[in-house]
Design a protein around this motif. Structure first.
Motif, PDB file in Angstrom:
ATOM      1  N   GLN A 176     -13.370   7.801  -0.378  1.00 23.33           N
ATOM      2  CA  GLN A 176     -12.168   7.346   0.390  1.00 23.33           C
ATOM      3  C   GLN A 176     -11.782   5.775   0.195  1.00 23.33           C
ATOM      4  O   GLN A 176     -10.614   5.294  -0.188  1.00 23.33           O
ATOM      5  CB  GLN A 176     -12.268   7.546   1.923  1.00 23.33           C
ATOM      6  CG  GLN A 176     -12.146   8.932   2.413  1.00 23.33           C
ATOM      7  CD  GLN A 176     -10.590   9.585   2.278  1.00 23.33           C
ATOM      8  OE1 GLN A 176      -9.617   8.798   2.136  1.00 23.33           O
ATOM      9  NE2 GLN A 176     -10.647  10.476   2.815  1.00 23.33           N
ATOM     10  N   TYR A 199      -8.565  -6.342  -0.081  1.00 23.85           N
ATOM     11  CA  TYR A 199      -9.380  -5.265   0.244  1.00 23.85           C
ATOM     12  C   TYR A 199     -10.832  -5.459  -0.208  1.00 23.85           C
ATOM     13  O   TYR A 199     -11.118  -5.446  -1.243  1.00 23.85           O
ATOM     14  CB  TYR A 199      -9.001  -3.951  -0.405  1.00 23.85           C
ATOM     15  CG  TYR A 199      -9.640  -2.924   0.026  1.00 23.85           C
ATOM     16  CD1 TYR A 199      -9.335  -2.209   1.310  1.00 23.85           C
ATOM     17  CD2 TYR A 199     -10.341  -1.968  -0.887  1.00 23.85           C
ATOM     18  CE1 TYR A 199      -9.879  -1.075   1.456  1.00 23.85           C
ATOM     19  CE2 TYR A 199     -11.055  -0.832  -0.407  1.00 23.85           C
ATOM     20  CZ  TYR A 199     -10.754  -0.311   0.855  1.00 23.85           C
ATOM     21  OH  TYR A 199     -11.310   0.805   1.217  1.00 23.85           O
ATOM     22  N   HIS A 259      -8.759   4.443  -2.149  1.00 29.60           N
ATOM     23  CA  HIS A 259      -7.636   3.369  -1.810  1.00 29.60           C
ATOM     24  C   HIS A 259      -7.808   2.461  -2.652  1.00 29.60           C
ATOM     25  O   HIS A 259      -6.620   1.827  -2.927  1.00 29.60           O
ATOM     26  CB  HIS A 259      -8.114   2.990  -0.319  1.00 29.60           C
ATOM     27  CG  HIS A 259      -7.235   1.701   0.374  1.00 29.60           C
ATOM     28  ND1 HIS A 259      -5.924   2.272   0.897  1.00 29.60           N
ATOM     29  CD2 HIS A 259      -7.281   0.642   0.666  1.00 29.60           C
ATOM     30  CE1 HIS A 259      -5.315   1.167   1.288  1.00 29.60           C
ATOM     31  NE2 HIS A 259      -6.163   0.085   1.098  1.00 29.60           N
ATOM     32  N   GLN A 289       0.844   5.228  -0.062  1.00 28.49           N
ATOM     33  CA  GLN A 289      -0.200   6.467   0.304  1.00 28.49           C
ATOM     34  C   GLN A 289      -0.104   7.624  -0.993  1.00 28.49           C
ATOM     35  O   GLN A 289       0.818   7.658  -1.381  1.00 28.49           O
ATOM     36  CB  GLN A 289       0.124   7.173   1.652  1.00 28.49           C
ATOM     37  CG  GLN A 289      -0.711   8.370   1.862  1.00 28.49           C
ATOM     38  CD  GLN A 289      -0.504   8.908   3.339  1.00 28.49           C
ATOM     39  OE1 GLN A 289       0.471   8.541   3.986  1.00 28.49           O
ATOM     40  NE2 GLN A 289      -1.128   9.832   3.669  1.00 28.49           N
ATOM     41  N   GLU A 328       0.981  -1.104   0.089  1.00 30.72           N
ATOM     42  CA  GLU A 328      -0.083   0.008   0.109  1.00 30.72           C
ATOM     43  C   GLU A 328       0.790   1.279   0.120  1.00 30.72           C
ATOM     44  O   GLU A 328       1.982   1.351   0.758  1.00 30.72           O
ATOM     45  CB  GLU A 328      -0.971  -0.088   1.105  1.00 30.72           C
ATOM     46  CG  GLU A 328      -2.022  -1.159   1.050  1.00 30.72           C
ATOM     47  CD  GLU A 328      -2.982  -0.921   2.406  1.00 30.72           C
ATOM     48  OE1 GLU A 328      -3.154  -0.208   3.081  1.00 30.72           O
ATOM     49  OE2 GLU A 328      -3.564  -2.037   2.626  1.00 30.72           O
ATOM     50  N   GLU A 341      -4.116   3.277  -4.133  1.00 28.56           N
ATOM     51  CA  GLU A 341      -3.135   2.818  -3.064  1.00 28.56           C
ATOM     52  C   GLU A 341      -2.758   1.302  -3.037  1.00 28.56           C
ATOM     53  O   GLU A 341      -1.507   1.157  -2.255  1.00 28.56           O
ATOM     54  CB  GLU A 341      -3.461   3.586  -1.900  1.00 28.56           C
ATOM     55  CG  GLU A 341      -3.705   4.943  -1.565  1.00 28.56           C
ATOM     56  CD  GLU A 341      -4.340   5.556  -0.455  1.00 28.56           C
ATOM     57  OE1 GLU A 341      -3.785   6.640  -0.132  1.00 28.56           O
ATOM     58  OE2 GLU A 341      -5.093   4.959   0.424  1.00 28.56           O
TER      59      GLU A 341
END
Length: 122
Positions: A81, A62, A85, A33, A31, A89
Motif C-alpha cells: 500500500q 511522503y 501510494h 487515487q 494526490e 498516487e
C-alpha cells in the motif's frame, strides 16, 4: 508526473556522466487515487531504484517508505500500500527536475516534465 516516471528519467545533456536521479524541486504536489494492483507492484519492484524513490517521495512530503526494501517485503499488504501510494498516487504537478551533475533545471508544468535540450546541450 508520477514517481514511477521520475525513477526512470535521467539527464541526457551532452557530457553528463551521472544524470540519475534527477533532483525534484516541488512547487505543487497532488494526490490522485489509482486502483491498487499488487501484481503490478510486485512486477515493478525489481525495476525500481529504491533509494531514489524514497528520496523523491520524501521531497514530495511522503515519508512512509522504509530506507531499504527487499523482495520479501512484497508479502506485506501494508508495504505494498505504501509502495503503491508513493509510486503511483503522488504527482509532481508543478516544479522542476534538476540534473545532479550540471544543475540544469527542467520545468514540470501541469504534471508534464519538459526535458527538451538547448542546441548546445545536444
Amino acid at each position: 508526473m508520477r514517481l514511477l516516471t521520475h525513477n526512470m528519467l535521467s539527464s541526457n545533456i551532452k557530457g553528463v556522466v551521472n544524470g540519475f536521479p534527477l533532483r525534484i524541486e516541488v512547487e505543487k504536489v497532488v494526490e490522485k487515487q489509482v486502483d491498487f494492483n499488487p501484481d503490478f507492484l510486485k512486477n515493478m519492484f525489481s525495476k525500481i531504484e529504491w533509494k531514489p524513490l524514497v528520496d523523491a517521495s520524501r521531497t514530495m512530503g511522503y515519508a512512509e517508505l522504509p530506507e531499504e526494501a527487499e523482495s520479501s517485503k512484497l508479502d506485506s499488504h501494508d508495504f505494498l500500500q505504501r509502495f503503491h501510494h508513493a509510486l503511483l498516487e503522488l504527482h509532481l504537478e508543478e516544479g522542476a527536475l534538476i540534473c545532479p551533475e550540471t544543475g540544469r533545471r527542467f520545468p514540470v508544468n501541469k504534471g508534464i516534465p519538459n526535458l527538451l535540450l538547448h542546441e548546445d546541450e545536444v
